[in-house]
Design a protein around this motif. Sequence first.
Motif, PDB file in Angstrom:
ATOM      1  N   GLU A 197      56.820  42.320  63.016  1.00 18.36           N
ATOM      2  CA  GLU A 197      55.613  41.937  63.751  1.00 18.36           C
ATOM      3  C   GLU A 197      54.426  41.642  62.840  1.00 18.36           C
ATOM      4  OE1 GLU A 197      55.224  46.277  62.888  1.00 18.36           O
ATOM      5  OE2 GLU A 197      56.834  44.878  63.389  1.00 18.36           O
ATOM      6  N   VAL A 198      54.613  41.821  61.537  1.00 15.66           N
ATOM      7  CA  VAL A 198      53.537  41.618  60.562  1.00 15.66           C
ATOM      8  C   VAL A 198      53.771  40.311  59.804  1.00 15.66           C
ATOM      9  CG1 VAL A 198      52.428  42.517  58.475  1.00 15.66           C
ATOM     10  CG2 VAL A 198      53.125  44.095  60.292  1.00 15.66           C
ATOM     11  N   ASP A 199      52.737  39.494  59.670  1.00 16.75           N
ATOM     12  CA  ASP A 199      52.831  38.276  58.870  1.00 16.75           C
ATOM     13  C   ASP A 199      52.662  38.610  57.388  1.00 16.75           C
ATOM     14  OD1 ASP A 199      53.073  36.710  61.154  1.00 16.75           O
ATOM     15  OD2 ASP A 199      50.888  36.480  61.351  1.00 16.75           O
ATOM     16  N   CYS A 200      53.379  37.890  56.544  1.00 15.77           N
ATOM     17  CA  CYS A 200      53.304  38.124  55.101  1.00 15.77           C
ATOM     18  C   CYS A 200      52.990  36.820  54.369  1.00 15.77           C
ATOM     19  CB  CYS A 200      54.617  38.693  54.565  1.00 15.77           C
ATOM     20  SG  CYS A 200      55.022  40.334  55.204  1.00 15.77           S
ATOM     21  N   VAL A 201      52.180  36.930  53.336  1.00 12.85           N
ATOM     22  CA  VAL A 201      51.905  35.812  52.436  1.00 12.85           C
ATOM     23  C   VAL A 201      52.095  36.346  51.020  1.00 12.85           C
ATOM     24  CG1 VAL A 201      49.416  36.290  52.431  1.00 12.85           C
ATOM     25  CG2 VAL A 201      50.244  34.034  51.788  1.00 12.85           C
ATOM     26  N   VAL A 202      52.691  35.533  50.143  1.00 12.24           N
ATOM     27  CA  VAL A 202      53.139  36.022  48.844  1.00 12.24           C
ATOM     28  C   VAL A 202      52.522  35.206  47.721  1.00 12.24           C
ATOM     29  CG1 VAL A 202      55.147  36.511  47.382  1.00 12.24           C
ATOM     30  CG2 VAL A 202      55.321  36.755  49.873  1.00 12.24           C
ATOM     31  N   GLN A 203      51.991  35.897  46.722  1.00 14.01           N
ATOM     32  CA  GLN A 203      51.524  35.231  45.501  1.00 14.01           C
ATOM     33  C   GLN A 203      52.721  34.730  44.717  1.00 14.01           C
ATOM     34  OE1 GLN A 203      49.142  37.684  42.884  1.00 14.01           O
ATOM     35  NE2 GLN A 203      49.300  36.245  41.176  1.00 14.01           N
ATOM     36  N   GLU A 204      52.725  33.440  44.406  1.00 15.10           N
ATOM     37  CA  GLU A 204      53.803  32.850  43.624  1.00 15.10           C
ATOM     38  C   GLU A 204      53.384  32.732  42.166  1.00 15.10           C
ATOM     39  OE1 GLU A 204      56.631  32.400  44.969  1.00 15.10           O
ATOM     40  OE2 GLU A 204      56.116  32.489  47.113  1.00 15.10           O
ATOM     41  N   ARG A 205      54.350  32.556  41.306  1.00 14.94           N
ATOM     42  CA  ARG A 205      54.045  32.340  39.890  1.00 14.94           C
ATOM     43  C   ARG A 205      53.353  30.991  39.708  1.00 14.94           C
ATOM     44  NH1 ARG A 205      57.348  35.869  36.669  1.00 14.94           N
ATOM     45  NH2 ARG A 205      59.014  36.840  37.883  1.00 14.94           N
ATOM     46  N   ALA A 206      52.399  30.928  38.789  1.00 19.18           N
ATOM     47  CA  ALA A 206      51.734  29.683  38.388  1.00 19.18           C
ATOM     48  C   ALA A 206      51.192  28.905  39.583  1.00 19.18           C
ATOM     49  CB  ALA A 206      52.701  28.801  37.591  1.00 19.18           C
ATOM     50  N   MET A 207      50.464  29.573  40.468  1.00 23.21           N
ATOM     51  CA  MET A 207      49.842  28.896  41.610  1.00 23.21           C
ATOM     52  C   MET A 207      48.676  28.034  41.122  1.00 23.21           C
ATOM     53  SD  MET A 207      49.792  32.057  44.354  1.00 23.21           S
ATOM     54  CE  MET A 207      49.340  31.108  45.795  1.00 23.21           C
ATOM     55  N   ASP A 208      48.606  26.795  41.624  1.00 24.04           N
ATOM     56  CA  ASP A 208      47.465  25.962  41.268  1.00 24.04           C
ATOM     57  C   ASP A 208      46.276  26.332  42.152  1.00 24.04           C
ATOM     58  OD1 ASP A 208      47.906  24.764  43.753  1.00 24.04           O
ATOM     59  OD2 ASP A 208      48.907  23.016  42.892  1.00 24.04           O
ATOM     60  N   GLU A 209      45.144  25.675  41.915  1.00 20.09           N
ATOM     61  CA  GLU A 209      43.915  26.044  42.616  1.00 20.09           C
ATOM     62  C   GLU A 209      44.054  25.859  44.115  1.00 20.09           C
ATOM     63  OE1 GLU A 209      39.104  25.102  42.349  1.00 20.09           O
ATOM     64  OE2 GLU A 209      40.482  24.334  40.824  1.00 20.09           O
ATOM     65  N   ALA A 210      44.723  24.803  44.543  1.00 14.71           N
ATOM     66  CA  ALA A 210      44.901  24.552  45.973  1.00 14.71           C
ATOM     67  C   ALA A 210      45.742  25.640  46.617  1.00 14.71           C
ATOM     68  CB  ALA A 210      45.537  23.174  46.187  1.00 14.71           C
ATOM     69  N   ALA A 211      46.796  26.068  45.933  1.00 20.06           N
ATOM     70  CA  ALA A 211      47.659  27.109  46.472  1.00 20.06           C
ATOM     71  C   ALA A 211      46.932  28.449  46.540  1.00 20.06           C
ATOM     72  CB  ALA A 211      48.919  27.232  45.617  1.00 20.06           C
ATOM     73  N   ARG A 212      46.108  28.732  45.542  1.00 15.72           N
ATOM     74  CA  ARG A 212      45.342  29.984  45.568  1.00 15.72           C
ATOM     75  C   ARG A 212      44.357  29.987  46.730  1.00 15.72           C
ATOM     76  NH1 ARG A 212      45.266  29.126  39.799  1.00 15.72           N
ATOM     77  NH2 ARG A 212      43.121  28.329  39.892  1.00 15.72           N
ATOM     78  N   LEU A 213      43.702  28.853  46.936  1.00 16.94           N
ATOM     79  CA  LEU A 213      42.760  28.749  48.041  1.00 16.94           C
ATOM     80  C   LEU A 213      43.459  28.906  49.379  1.00 16.94           C
ATOM     81  CD1 LEU A 213      39.818  28.196  48.839  1.00 16.94           C
ATOM     82  CD2 LEU A 213      40.367  25.755  48.858  1.00 16.94           C
ATOM     83  N   GLN A 214      44.633  28.306  49.504  1.00 17.72           N
ATOM     84  CA  GLN A 214      45.402  28.416  50.740  1.00 17.72           C
ATOM     85  C   GLN A 214      45.792  29.875  51.005  1.00 17.72           C
ATOM     86  OE1 GLN A 214      48.960  26.040  50.782  1.00 17.72           O
ATOM     87  NE2 GLN A 214      49.390  26.430  52.934  1.00 17.72           N
ATOM     88  N   PHE A 215      46.176  30.592  49.964  1.00 19.31           N
ATOM     89  CA  PHE A 215      46.517  32.009  50.092  1.00 19.31           C
ATOM     90  C   PHE A 215      45.334  32.782  50.675  1.00 19.31           C
ATOM     91  CE2 PHE A 215      46.673  36.344  48.566  1.00 19.31           C
ATOM     92  CZ  PHE A 215      48.008  36.709  48.590  1.00 19.31           C
ATOM     93  N   LEU A 216      44.140  32.585  50.124  1.00 21.65           N
ATOM     94  CA  LEU A 216      42.964  33.331  50.562  1.00 21.65           C
ATOM     95  C   LEU A 216      42.504  32.917  51.952  1.00 21.65           C
ATOM     96  CD1 LEU A 216      40.930  33.352  47.217  1.00 21.65           C
ATOM     97  CD2 LEU A 216      42.187  35.257  48.241  1.00 21.65           C
ATOM     98  N   GLU A 217      42.711  31.651  52.292  1.00 19.93           N
ATOM     99  CA  GLU A 217      42.263  31.171  53.596  1.00 19.93           C
ATOM    100  C   GLU A 217      43.064  31.759  54.755  1.00 19.93           C
ATOM    101  OE1 GLU A 217      42.402  26.946  53.156  1.00 19.93           O
ATOM    102  OE2 GLU A 217      40.318  26.799  52.441  1.00 19.93           O
ATOM    103  N   THR A 218      44.214  32.351  54.482  1.00 13.35           N
ATOM    104  CA  THR A 218      44.983  33.002  55.547  1.00 13.35           C
ATOM    105  C   THR A 218      44.335  34.313  55.982  1.00 13.35           C
ATOM    106  OG1 THR A 218      46.418  34.136  53.947  1.00 13.35           O
ATOM    107  CG2 THR A 218      47.152  31.983  54.745  1.00 13.35           C
ATOM    108  N   PHE A 219      43.424  34.844  55.175  1.00 15.31           N
ATOM    109  CA  PHE A 219      42.777  36.113  55.489  1.00 15.31           C
ATOM    110  C   PHE A 219      41.564  35.859  56.386  1.00 15.31           C
ATOM    111  CE2 PHE A 219      45.435  37.112  51.980  1.00 15.31           C
ATOM    112  CZ  PHE A 219      45.723  38.472  52.064  1.00 15.31           C
ATOM    113  N   THR A 220      41.839  35.599  57.655  1.00 16.41           N
ATOM    114  CA  THR A 220      40.787  35.328  58.629  1.00 16.41           C
ATOM    115  C   THR A 220      40.614  36.542  59.544  1.00 16.41           C
ATOM    116  OG1 THR A 220      42.370  34.318  60.158  1.00 16.41           O
ATOM    117  CG2 THR A 220      41.278  32.856  58.592  1.00 16.41           C
ATOM    118  N   THR A 221      39.525  36.568  60.270  1.00 22.92           N
ATOM    119  CA  THR A 221      39.226  37.720  61.129  1.00 22.92           C
ATOM    120  C   THR A 221      39.754  37.572  62.546  1.00 22.92           C
ATOM    121  OG1 THR A 221      37.082  36.747  61.701  1.00 22.92           O
ATOM    122  CG2 THR A 221      37.154  38.235  59.800  1.00 22.92           C
TER     123      THR A 221
END
Length: 810
Positions: A655-679
């Motif tokens: 029931e829990v969503d997961c997002v995973v840091q990948e190796r060698a993430m570019d700037e767009a991927a890092r931003l996408q990771f953080l943008e999933t943390f919404t209220t």
Amino acid sequence: METFRWFASAQRAMMRAMDRFTLVPPDIDVQGPLLRFAVRDMAAFALRNGDLFQHWFRTPSGRQGIQGHQRLQRRRGKGYQAEVPVRCRVQCESYVCEIRGRIDGVQRDGDQVVIEEIKTTLLTFDRLPTNAIAVHLGQAKLYAWMYAEEHDLAQVTARLTYFHIETEKTHEISEVLDRAALKSFFFDVLTRCYAWQVRLLDWRATRDASLQTLAFPHAFRDGQRRLAGEVFRAVRDGAVLLAEAPTGIGKSLGVVFPALKAMGAHGLDSLFFLTAKGTGQAAAHHAVRQLYAVGLRLKSLVVNARDKTCFETEGSCDQSRCPFALGYYDRFRAAMEALFERDLLDRETLAEVARDHQVCPFELCMDMTPYVDFMIADYNYAFDPGAHLRRFFGEEKGETALLIDEAHNLVDRARSMFSASFEKRDVLAARRDLKQAAPSVARALAGLNRRLKAVHGELEAAGESQRVVQACDAKLVSGLERVGTALAVWKSEPAQTLFDEPLPEVLRELARFRRLCDFFQEEFVWVWQRFGRNLKVQILCLNPGPMLRRRLEMVRAATFFSATLAPFDYHQRLFGLDETARRLRLPSPFAAAQQYTVIADHISTRYRDRAQSLTALTALIAAVVGAKRGNYLVFFPSYQYLQQVLTPFQALCPEVDCVVQERAMDEAARLQFLETFTTDRPRSLVGFAVMGGVFGEGVDLVGERLIGVVVVGVGLPKICLERDLIRDHFGAGDGFHTAYRVPGFHKVLQTAGRVIRDEGDRGVVCLVDSRFTSPDYLAMVPSFWSLYRVNHTRVLEEGLREFWNRATLD
């Protein structure tokens, strides 16, 4: 050659009024604003013209240059005096110009006097750039007039001597000039520099007036006023300050504002805000913008790496063909004028002006550094031996102060700056690539490879996979010098332009390695490592303190600040500071009740115990996430461990969503990771990340965007030869603490610091490992943490329930 509009106007006025230049006798005290000039800088500013040229492969190393000067000076014999200081003062209008320099050599033979300027080179003399010769000869002529005036000489010979490092041959260019001709030349150059310096001094008066009335842009936060006061006093007193300021105080503005106030009140010329990451640069940029909004006048320059500013988007930078490099010195003064009309010089502004004037944006940025007030730059522009700005961190102490952001990162960054390596297989690959296009370079690489092959054979015969020694290998250093010379000569040949491929990267590594050989001392080791048929060579810096101290001695003051500077003794030693360094530790501006900090000491995350504790760890993470719906981050010491926990956690908590840091993430991927943390998420979210990575510090997920962090393990760096050598270097008492424990705990503190970012936040920090309860770790825990210990997941669940119920009531 293009000139400034104001500059050209001022020059014409000055040439019409040469009689207003008055030479001030040495024993006369004169009043007025002081303009300081170095002879070398005068020649470079006024006499440069033509094209840029790539120089990293042409310049002799520092040791080669010094030794070349000394060898030639010893040859000159009787009547020759080396390293002669000169100084003169000239009054013009209300200003006093002080010109200083050091002549390489003065040869006196009766009435004949020769003023010599020595330049070492790796190029054959017929390939010396003509625009460089004009500058170097001009420098000799400036010295010649100063010496002739001081000694009342009617005629002097200005001699420019090029000394070839390998052949020890010389090439001399001489001009016999009378004092009147030298005077005319000297004041022509001074006039060109004077106009710019007057404008700079006038600007600083404007700047200082704005700083005098500058007010803090909002009410001080708890602790921020005290931080500002200590920084102001450190800059004023020429001191070094270590400031540990927890998250939420507003560190960037809290150090920038007082440092600028001290600049205006106490005669500081420039400030550096040094960062390790782009997030620190953004924070400094934001702080300056806040002060602009309340009336600040400041020339603020954001210094970015060449590859981030270059207009060439494909391939490597080739200045021999680049239209922004060809003719650069004929256009750069007009570009500097345009930049000086603006206050905030960020990447976009530099790019705009550089395109308008068809000049290289990176070189334009470098040429502007002496004429701005505040620079936001990476650590390496102050400390790296291959990248530091020599004008500020060269031979003489300047009126500059450093603000060193996230200073806990500087220890490992500095070690990497003073360490280098290359491999035998890369040398062989470069030799193959260059065999047809650059046979002389290929032969030099073959010679270097012979030395590598010989060492490989020695290790193999002795049955050794590695060897650590306390000295440079002289034969290898000679081989590196031959490669540098061959490359310098080849790059000056017209035929090399037919080689369209980027040069092998190992050539830069070889140049860097050779440069670091000059710094080798007891804080370094030389390492040979054998891998099958391959051989790796390393210079490792074990303690960067003495190297950092050299740079710090060149500035008036420095403030190291971070949320994690404990233990102070550790940082003070590795920053190269003495007992006079000041210390400041500020309490958290947040209430302890905002954060539930718990140590789960019933789970071992040691490598040998991970398989056995996997089920318990998964259940613990599920308990933290299950206590309250929201967003969480779980940090692991490695990607491998992360993956081991991810799969069973997803099975346990579908029931829990997961997002995973990948190796060698570019700037767009890092931003996408953080943008999933919404209220507004309907389900809980868990981000799986790695300690010490891009999400471990400098990330602001305020409020409900992040309500909990689980830190798995004590963050120890991976066991490796380098860390073991650091441990051994510092001895049995401090070795493990210095090499492993403190760097690991810094990562823990940084990841834990993601939770509480402002006064409205509530959240959980769960530290998972029995080692956190040992005295060595408890001694480093922030004093404002209220620690709880749990020995079972059920106890953790009860504590979490109580915390969240209390937070709801609050």
